[in-house]
Structure formats: structure tokens, C-alpha cells
Design a protein around this motif. Structure first.
Motif, PDB file in Angstrom:
ATOM      1  N   GLU A   1      76.559  39.593  43.462  1.00 38.52           N
ATOM      2  CA  GLU A   1      76.428  40.802  42.641  1.00 38.52           C
ATOM      3  C   GLU A   1      76.292  40.446  41.156  1.00 38.52           C
ATOM      4  O   GLU A   1      75.514  41.058  40.419  1.00 38.52           O
ATOM      5  CB  GLU A   1      77.648  41.701  42.855  1.00 38.52           C
ATOM      6  N   ILE A   2      77.102  39.443  40.780  1.00 38.29           N
ATOM      7  CA  ILE A   2      77.023  39.003  39.376  1.00 38.29           C
ATOM      8  C   ILE A   2      75.646  38.433  39.076  1.00 38.29           C
ATOM      9  O   ILE A   2      75.044  38.705  38.025  1.00 38.29           O
ATOM     10  CB  ILE A   2      78.119  37.964  39.080  1.00 38.29           C
TER      11      ILE A   2
ATOM     12  N   ILE B   1      70.359  38.898  36.674  1.00 37.09           N
ATOM     13  CA  ILE B   1      68.897  38.968  36.817  1.00 37.09           C
ATOM     14  C   ILE B   1      68.374  40.296  36.291  1.00 37.09           C
ATOM     15  O   ILE B   1      67.338  40.364  35.610  1.00 37.09           O
ATOM     16  CB  ILE B   1      68.505  38.763  38.291  1.00 37.09           C
ATOM     17  N   SER B   2      69.115  41.370  36.586  1.00 41.65           N
ATOM     18  CA  SER B   2      68.698  42.694  36.098  1.00 41.65           C
ATOM     19  C   SER B   2      68.730  42.755  34.576  1.00 41.65           C
ATOM     20  O   SER B   2      67.829  43.307  33.928  1.00 41.65           O
ATOM     21  CB  SER B   2      69.618  43.775  36.684  1.00 41.65           C
ATOM     22  N   ILE B   3      69.806  42.166  34.019  1.00 38.56           N
ATOM     23  CA  ILE B   3      69.932  42.155  32.559  1.00 38.56           C
ATOM     24  C   ILE B   3      68.795  41.354  31.929  1.00 38.56           C
ATOM     25  O   ILE B   3      68.191  41.763  30.932  1.00 38.56           O
ATOM     26  CB  ILE B   3      71.295  41.584  32.136  1.00 38.56           C
ATOM     27  N   ILE B   4      68.521  40.193  32.555  1.00 43.74           N
ATOM     28  CA  ILE B   4      67.428  39.364  32.042  1.00 43.74           C
ATOM     29  C   ILE B   4      66.108  40.122  32.114  1.00 43.74           C
ATOM     30  O   ILE B   4      65.293  40.101  31.182  1.00 43.74           O
ATOM     31  CB  ILE B   4      67.342  38.044  32.827  1.00 43.74           C
ATOM     32  N   GLY B   5      65.889  40.807  33.247  1.00 43.79           N
ATOM     33  CA  GLY B   5      64.664  41.594  33.388  1.00 43.79           C
ATOM     34  C   GLY B   5      64.572  42.682  32.339  1.00 43.79           C
ATOM     35  O   GLY B   5      63.505  42.934  31.771  1.00 43.79           O
ATOM     36  N   LEU B   6      65.731  43.333  32.098  1.00 37.17           N
ATOM     37  CA  LEU B   6      65.759  44.382  31.083  1.00 37.17           C
ATOM     38  C   LEU B   6      65.465  43.813  29.701  1.00 37.17           C
ATOM     39  O   LEU B   6      64.721  44.408  28.907  1.00 37.17           O
ATOM     40  CB  LEU B   6      67.129  45.068  31.102  1.00 37.17           C
TER      41      LEU B   6
END
Length: 207
Positions: free
Chosen positions: A9-10, A15-20
Motif C-alpha cells: 500500500e505504501i 507511486i501515486s504521489i510520484i505520478g501526481l
């Protein structure tokens, strides 16, 4: 197992943060480039406006001040050279002869005709141009030549009027020929400089 789920999950969150972040950076960079490009365009437009303003000023200086004065000076030179041709020498008065009466009767008539019909009227035209377009004059160390010319031209006009109206003066005004040659050089050289600058500006404006 619980620990692995948390780890996954982390990782997904990272990955989501990096994508954002990549999305945000993708938006910011074009925006910055757009701002920079707009600034460059504004600077270019400002420089273009300055060139146009300078061109307009040059046109006025050439067409209303230096050009007309230079043309009158040229006309006067041509006429004076014809006078020299008529009397057969390149000076009106020889050494040691500095009065109108030192000339022959014929030469006196030639000289007075030149003074009254050409020289003084032409000088008057120049002083009118200088007065009406004083805002177009380029000031500097050559101002002394302008002052010398005004003193010379207005002095001739004064003495001429006094002579015609019988006012006594202590000058042989027909021979006060201490013409400030520096004035001609200033006018003609400045005109050449302005014409060259205009030519360069025309080239820049076409880019």
C-alpha cells in the motif's frame, strides 16, 4: 502478511504521489515556458516600439531640420562659387582691401546683389528652421557652432537693415565675412550620421 500488505500500500501510495508530481511538473513546466515566452515577446514588442519611435524621430530630424538646412547651405555655396567665377577669383576681397569701396563699381554691384538677394534671405530661412524646429536639434559640444552661426546670421541682418535705413554703425558689413565653417560641418556630418542610422533601423524593422 500484514506487513507485506502495508508495504504494498505504501509503495502504491508512493507511486501515486510520484505520478501526481509528474503531472504537476508536466503542467508547471509548460506554464513557466509560456510565461518566459510571453516575456520575450513583450520585450521584443517593446524594442520594436522603440525602433519605430526612433525612426519617426529620425525622419523628422532629417526632413525638418538637418536636411533643409544642409540643402540651403549647399545652394548658398553653389551661388557663391558662381560669384567667384564672375569676379575671376575665389575671394571677394584681396589681402589688405577690406572695404566695399575697395572693389570696382561692377564688383560692388555683384557683391551687394548676392548679399541682399541670396545670402541674407538664405540665412534667414536657416534661422527660421532652427527656431521652429528647435526640439529636433541634437545638443552637445557642437552647440557652440550653432551659437556662432546665429550670432553671424543675425548680425549680418542687423547691419544690413541699419545700412538700408541710414542707421550709423561702425562696421563695413559687406565684409564681415567671418563665417563659422564649423556650423556647416556640424550640419552635414550630423545629417550623414542620421541617414546611416535610419538605414540600419530600416534593416532591423524588416527582420
Amino acid at each position: 502478511m500484514f506487513t507485506l500488505n502495508i508495504l504494498f500500500e505504501i509503495m502504491e501510495l508512493i507511486i501515486s504521489i510520484i505520478g501526481l508530481l509528474l503531472v504537476v511538473i508536466g503542467l508547471i513546466l509548460p506554464f513557466k515556458q509560456s510565461v518566459k515566452l510571453n516575456q520575450i515577446n513583450q520585450n521584443n514588442e517593446l524594442e520594436q516600439e522603440k525602433r519605430i519611435w526612433r525612426m519617426q524621430l529620425l525622419d523628422e530630424q532629417i526632413s525638418k531640420y538637418y536636411g533643409p538646412i544642409s540643402a540651403i547651405l549647399r545652394e548658398q555655396t553653389i551661388i557663391r562659387q558662381r560669384i567667384w567665377y564672375q569676379i575671376g577669383r575665389d575671394v571677394i576681397f584681396n589681402n589688405g582691401k577690406d572695404k566695399l569701396t575697395d572693389l570696382s563699381p561692377e564688383e560692388q554691384l555683384i557683391w551687394k546683389h548676392f548679399i541682399d538677394k541670396y545670402k541674407i534671405p538664405m540665412q534667414h530661412r536657416i534661422t527660421e528652421i532652427m527656431r521652429d524646429n528647435a526640439h529636433l536639434a541634437i545638443h552637445g559640444e557642437h552647440d557652440i557652432y550653432v551659437d556662432q552661426f546665429l550670432d553671424y546670421a543675425l548680425g549680418w541682418e542687423l547691419l544690413d537693415n541699419q545700412k538700408k535705413e541710414g542707421v550709423p554703425n561702425y562696421y563695413e558689413y559687406y565684409y564681415c565675412y567671418n563665417y563659422p565653417v564649423g556650423f556647416n560641418n556640424y550640419i552635414n556630418n550630423t545629417l550623414i550620421t542620421l541617414l546611416k542610422e535610419k538605414e540600419l533601423l530600416i534593416y532591423d524593422l524588416k527582420k
